[in-house]
Structures are given as C-alpha cells and as structure tokens.
Scaffold this motif. Structure first.
Motif, PDB file in Angstrom:
ATOM      1  N   ALA A 116      77.603  42.703  48.501  1.00 21.01           N
ATOM      2  CA  ALA A 116      76.404  42.968  47.705  1.00 21.01           C
ATOM      3  C   ALA A 116      75.421  41.798  47.777  1.00 21.01           C
ATOM      4  N   LEU A 117      75.931  40.587  47.922  1.00 23.24           N
ATOM      5  CA  LEU A 117      75.059  39.419  47.998  1.00 23.24           C
ATOM      6  C   LEU A 117      74.207  39.412  49.263  1.00 23.24           C
ATOM      7  N   ALA A 118      74.630  40.192  50.261  1.00 22.63           N
ATOM      8  CA  ALA A 118      73.863  40.261  51.505  1.00 22.63           C
ATOM      9  C   ALA A 118      72.666  41.202  51.400  1.00 22.63           C
ATOM     10  N   ILE A 119      72.614  41.989  50.324  1.00 24.34           N
ATOM     11  CA  ILE A 119      71.528  42.964  50.149  1.00 24.34           C
ATOM     12  C   ILE A 119      70.263  42.249  49.722  1.00 24.34           C
ATOM     13  N   ARG A 120      69.147  42.556  50.395  1.00 25.60           N
ATOM     14  CA  ARG A 120      67.892  41.882  50.111  1.00 25.60           C
ATOM     15  C   ARG A 120      67.176  42.563  48.945  1.00 25.60           C
ATOM     16  N   ASN A 178      64.732  55.165  47.097  1.00 24.64           N
ATOM     17  CA  ASN A 178      64.728  55.133  48.558  1.00 24.64           C
ATOM     18  C   ASN A 178      64.665  53.718  49.104  1.00 24.64           C
ATOM     19  N   ILE A 179      63.886  52.867  48.466  1.00 24.19           N
ATOM     20  CA  ILE A 179      63.804  51.465  48.894  1.00 24.19           C
ATOM     21  C   ILE A 179      65.159  50.787  48.716  1.00 24.19           C
ATOM     22  N   ASP A 180      65.786  51.011  47.565  1.00 20.68           N
ATOM     23  CA  ASP A 180      67.071  50.379  47.290  1.00 20.68           C
ATOM     24  C   ASP A 180      68.172  50.918  48.205  1.00 20.68           C
ATOM     25  N   LYS A 181      68.142  52.207  48.466  1.00 17.61           N
ATOM     26  CA  LYS A 181      69.128  52.792  49.390  1.00 17.61           C
ATOM     27  C   LYS A 181      69.005  52.157  50.772  1.00 17.61           C
ATOM     28  N   THR A 182      67.780  51.916  51.188  1.00 21.79           N
ATOM     29  CA  THR A 182      67.554  51.288  52.489  1.00 21.79           C
ATOM     30  C   THR A 182      68.072  49.858  52.489  1.00 21.79           C
ATOM     31  N   ALA A 183      67.837  49.136  51.393  1.00 22.01           N
ATOM     32  CA  ALA A 183      68.335  47.765  51.289  1.00 22.01           C
ATOM     33  C   ALA A 183      69.848  47.724  51.425  1.00 22.01           C
ATOM     34  N   VAL A 184      70.528  48.668  50.789  1.00 21.39           N
ATOM     35  CA  VAL A 184      71.987  48.724  50.852  1.00 21.39           C
ATOM     36  C   VAL A 184      72.458  49.099  52.253  1.00 21.39           C
ATOM     37  N   THR A 185      71.856  50.111  52.842  1.00 23.25           N
ATOM     38  CA  THR A 185      72.272  50.585  54.160  1.00 23.25           C
ATOM     39  C   THR A 185      72.135  49.506  55.227  1.00 23.25           C
ATOM     40  N   ALA A 187      72.049  46.311  54.881  1.00 21.20           N
ATOM     41  CA  ALA A 187      72.864  45.120  54.655  1.00 21.20           C
ATOM     42  C   ALA A 187      74.364  45.395  54.708  1.00 21.20           C
ATOM     43  N   VAL A 188      74.790  46.541  54.161  1.00 15.55           N
ATOM     44  CA  VAL A 188      76.213  46.813  54.004  1.00 15.55           C
ATOM     45  C   VAL A 188      76.676  47.998  54.844  1.00 15.55           C
ATOM     46  N   GLY A 189      75.863  49.029  54.897  1.00 11.49           N
ATOM     47  CA  GLY A 189      76.224  50.209  55.680  1.00 11.49           C
ATOM     48  C   GLY A 189      76.918  51.282  54.889  1.00 11.49           C
ATOM     49  N   HIS A 190      77.349  50.966  53.682  1.00  6.15           N
ATOM     50  CA  HIS A 190      77.989  51.968  52.835  1.00  6.15           C
ATOM     51  C   HIS A 190      77.748  51.590  51.383  1.00  6.15           C
ATOM     52  N   VAL A 191      78.035  52.521  50.495  1.00 10.15           N
ATOM     53  CA  VAL A 191      77.785  52.292  49.072  1.00 10.15           C
ATOM     54  C   VAL A 191      79.021  51.678  48.427  1.00 10.15           C
ATOM     55  N   THR A 192      78.896  50.453  47.967  1.00  9.55           N
ATOM     56  CA  THR A 192      79.974  49.822  47.213  1.00  9.55           C
ATOM     57  C   THR A 192      79.742  50.089  45.728  1.00  9.55           C
ATOM     58  N   PRO A 193      80.778  49.988  44.911  1.00 17.32           N
ATOM     59  CA  PRO A 193      80.585  50.186  43.468  1.00 17.32           C
ATOM     60  C   PRO A 193      79.532  49.254  42.880  1.00 17.32           C
ATOM     61  N   THR A 281      70.929  56.224  52.878  1.00 13.59           N
ATOM     62  CA  THR A 281      70.179  56.485  54.099  1.00 13.59           C
ATOM     63  C   THR A 281      69.062  55.463  54.227  1.00 13.59           C
ATOM     64  N   ILE A 282      68.423  55.467  55.386  1.00 13.31           N
ATOM     65  CA  ILE A 282      67.341  54.524  55.634  1.00 13.31           C
ATOM     66  C   ILE A 282      65.995  55.222  55.442  1.00 13.31           C
ATOM     67  N   TYR A 283      65.169  54.620  54.656  1.00  9.50           N
ATOM     68  CA  TYR A 283      63.811  55.090  54.404  1.00  9.50           C
ATOM     69  C   TYR A 283      62.925  54.426  55.453  1.00  9.50           C
ATOM     70  N   GLU A 284      62.588  55.181  56.497  1.00  9.52           N
ATOM     71  CA  GLU A 284      61.913  54.597  57.649  1.00  9.52           C
ATOM     72  C   GLU A 284      60.600  53.910  57.272  1.00  9.52           C
ATOM     73  N   LYS A 285      60.002  54.353  56.193  1.00 10.45           N
ATOM     74  CA  LYS A 285      58.734  53.781  55.757  1.00 10.45           C
ATOM     75  C   LYS A 285      58.832  52.278  55.501  1.00 10.45           C
ATOM     76  N   VAL A 286      60.021  51.804  55.093  1.00  4.75           N
ATOM     77  CA  VAL A 286      60.159  50.393  54.743  1.00  4.75           C
ATOM     78  C   VAL A 286      61.153  49.626  55.620  1.00  4.75           C
ATOM     79  N   ARG A 287      61.733  50.304  56.616  1.00  7.00           N
ATOM     80  CA  ARG A 287      62.731  49.648  57.454  1.00  7.00           C
ATOM     81  C   ARG A 287      62.217  48.337  58.048  1.00  7.00           C
ATOM     82  N   ARG A 288      61.026  48.383  58.620  1.00 13.73           N
ATOM     83  CA  ARG A 288      60.508  47.205  59.300  1.00 13.73           C
ATOM     84  C   ARG A 288      60.309  46.032  58.345  1.00 13.73           C
ATOM     85  N   CYS A 289      59.996  46.331  57.098  1.00 17.21           N
ATOM     86  CA  CYS A 289      59.822  45.265  56.111  1.00 17.21           C
ATOM     87  C   CYS A 289      61.137  44.517  55.889  1.00 17.21           C
TER      88      CYS A 289
END
Length: 297
Positions: A116-120, A178-185, A187-193, A281-289
């Motif tokens: 979780a600490l790796a999530i921006r 959507n922004i937060d889901k992208t941050a998690v994806t 950085a981590v690739g899956h949803v942790t508790p 999932t990744i929200y393509e609108k903010v991926r590049r950010c």
C-alpha cells in the motif's frame, strides 16, 4: 528511568501523536487525543491545542510515563483502524527512538502495508483536486456557489440547479473512485484490504465534503432567490434585502435536506460498489499522470 529513555519516550509520543493526527491542522481538537494522554493532561488543555502544548502539559503534570503507557495501549487497540501511512510513521518513530523491542512495544506493519505504501496517493489526491475545481466551476454555471466567498448565484431555477448539481457531484465522486483504482492498479496490481479501506475512506471524505458544499450552495441560492418561494404564505411578503426569521430559515433548510436525498442515495450506491470491488482497473484518462509521477519519484 534514565534521561535518555525519558527523551526517547517523549520523541516517540510526539511522532505517534503526529501520525494519529495526520489529517488534522496544526491546531486540533484536544478530544482527538483523549485515548492517548492522561485525564489530567486532557483537562489542563484548552479545547483546541497543539502538540507542543500537549507535551508541555505532560511535563508540567509529570504525566509523560502515564501518557506513554496509555498511548501504547490505545495504539495496540486501534492499530488496524489507522492508515497505512500512520502505521508506517509510528513504526519508524519507535525504531528511531529505540523502543521497538522495549517494554513489549511490538507494533509492526500489516501484511499488505508495504504494498500500500507504493501507491501514489499524493498523485491521486492532486488529480482529484483538479477534478473538484472543475466540478465547482460547472456547478457555478448552474447557479450553485460551491466555495466561499459565495457570490450572487447565476440565474437558474431551484429544481434545475439541484438536478444538475447532483449530476456533477456524482460524476466527481466517480472520478475519485476511478483515480484511486488506477493508483492501486499501477502500484500493486490487485486490491489489498488496506487499499480497499483507503478507497472507501477517500470516497467517504469526498462525499462529505461535496455534501456540505452542496447543502450550503443550495441554501445560499434560496437566500438570494427568496422571491421564488413567494407562492408560499410564509415567504410572500419577504423583500430580497430583508433578513429571514429563524423559523423561515429552518423551513428553507428542511427543504434543502429533502432536495439532497437523491444525492445521498447515489452515494450509497457508489459506496456499495467500492465495497464489492475485487479487481481494480486503469482509468486511461489519468494513466500518464501516474506514470510521469513515478518517473519523477
């Protein structure tokens, strides 16, 4: 107890309290530390105080050791309720102060805290702040002054302002998700508790902020357009410049609360969707950010 041990306890307490209060301003309500300091210290503080004042009061009442023990017990009890960032800060503070293996103080990160600490979240918060600013401007064009100082609302009808405002704010809450889901994806690739808890907390905070602003904007619209309610006996003779009575204001506020019900229901649906979230999932609108931010850091 040696002077060094005493100083280590003070340093740890300051670090731990700061971590617990991480989302609070420098001046905070003393009740937030009710479970972490002695009763006497709490009673000796003003309703709003600073960490510097808390530490001084602990010294003045010779209650450092008592507050240390109380804080340790409270941290153990509330450990899983704290944010990942708070847990990390407290563990690091205990290590710096040489207390990690002292007096049974064994606070450690949860299993998925490192991931979780790796999530921006800082990037996510910055992107959401931009979306919120755009949403507030969109609301303004519908006659809703969402931020202070509130100016004269743009011409509009109340029901139209309510409906359009709700659409804008529900879309804003979806942006938060959507922004937060992208941050998690990314950085981590899956949803942790821990990540899911953070998603839910962020959504709840965004909702409460939007709800308060929406409520205030609707009431402000009514005050500025009281003539729109002239068909109601209570308001038929109220001049635009004439202040309302407390009873008249209460009637308008009750009307606002009724108008807010659909927005509250929309939020509950969004919250349920986040509760069931399994694969982000990744929200393509903010991926590049996020990718650009990762390169910078």
């Amino acid at each position: 107890m040696t002077e060094q041990a005493h100083n280590n306890q003070i340093a740890f307490l300051e670090g731990a309290w700061q971590a617990v209060l991480q989302d609070e301003p420098r001046l905070f309500e003393k009740a937030l530390l009710a479970d972490f300091v002695s009763v006497g210290v709490l009673e000796g503080l003003p309703d709003y105080t600073t960490l510097k004042n808390v530490v001084a009061e602990c010294h003045g009442q010779e209650a450092v050791q008592e507050s240390y023990i109380k804080s340790f017990l409270s941290l153990r009890k509330r450990w899983q309720e704290l944010t990942t960032e708070a847990r990390h800060a407290i563990v690091e503070s205990s290590r710096r102060c040489g207390l990690q293996n002292n007096n049974g103080l064994k606070l450690s990160l949860l299993e998925d805290d490192e991931a979780a600490l790796a999530i921006r979240w800082d990037t996510a918060n910055r992107l959401y702040a931009g979306c919120r600013e755009l949403a507030n401007k969109a609301c303004q064009t519908t006659g809703l002054e969402m931020v202070q100082p509130r100016g004269r609302p743009q011409p509009s009808d109340f029901r139209g302002a309510v409906n359009r405002g709700q659409q804008i704010l529900v879309a804003l809450l979806r942006e938060r998700i959507n922004i937060d889901k992208t941050a998690v994806t990314l950085a981590v690739g899956h949803v942790t508790p821990v990540a899911k808890t953070k998603l839910k907390n962020n959504l709840a905070a965004a909702y409460l902020e939007a709800l308060d602003s929406f409520r205030a904007a609707l009431f402000h619209w009514m005050i500025c357009n009281v003539g729109a309610f002239a068909a109601i006996e209570l308001f038929k003779d109220v001049a635009p410049s004439k202040p309302l009575t407390p009873f008249q204001e209460s009637v308008l506020k009750e009307h606002v609360e009724g108008a807010l019900q659909p927005f509250k229901q929309e939020y509950e649906a969004l919250r349920a969707a986040v509760e069931d979230l399994s694969d982000p999932t990744i929200y393509e609108k903010v991926r590049r950010c996020f990718e650009a931010d990762k390169l910078v850091h």
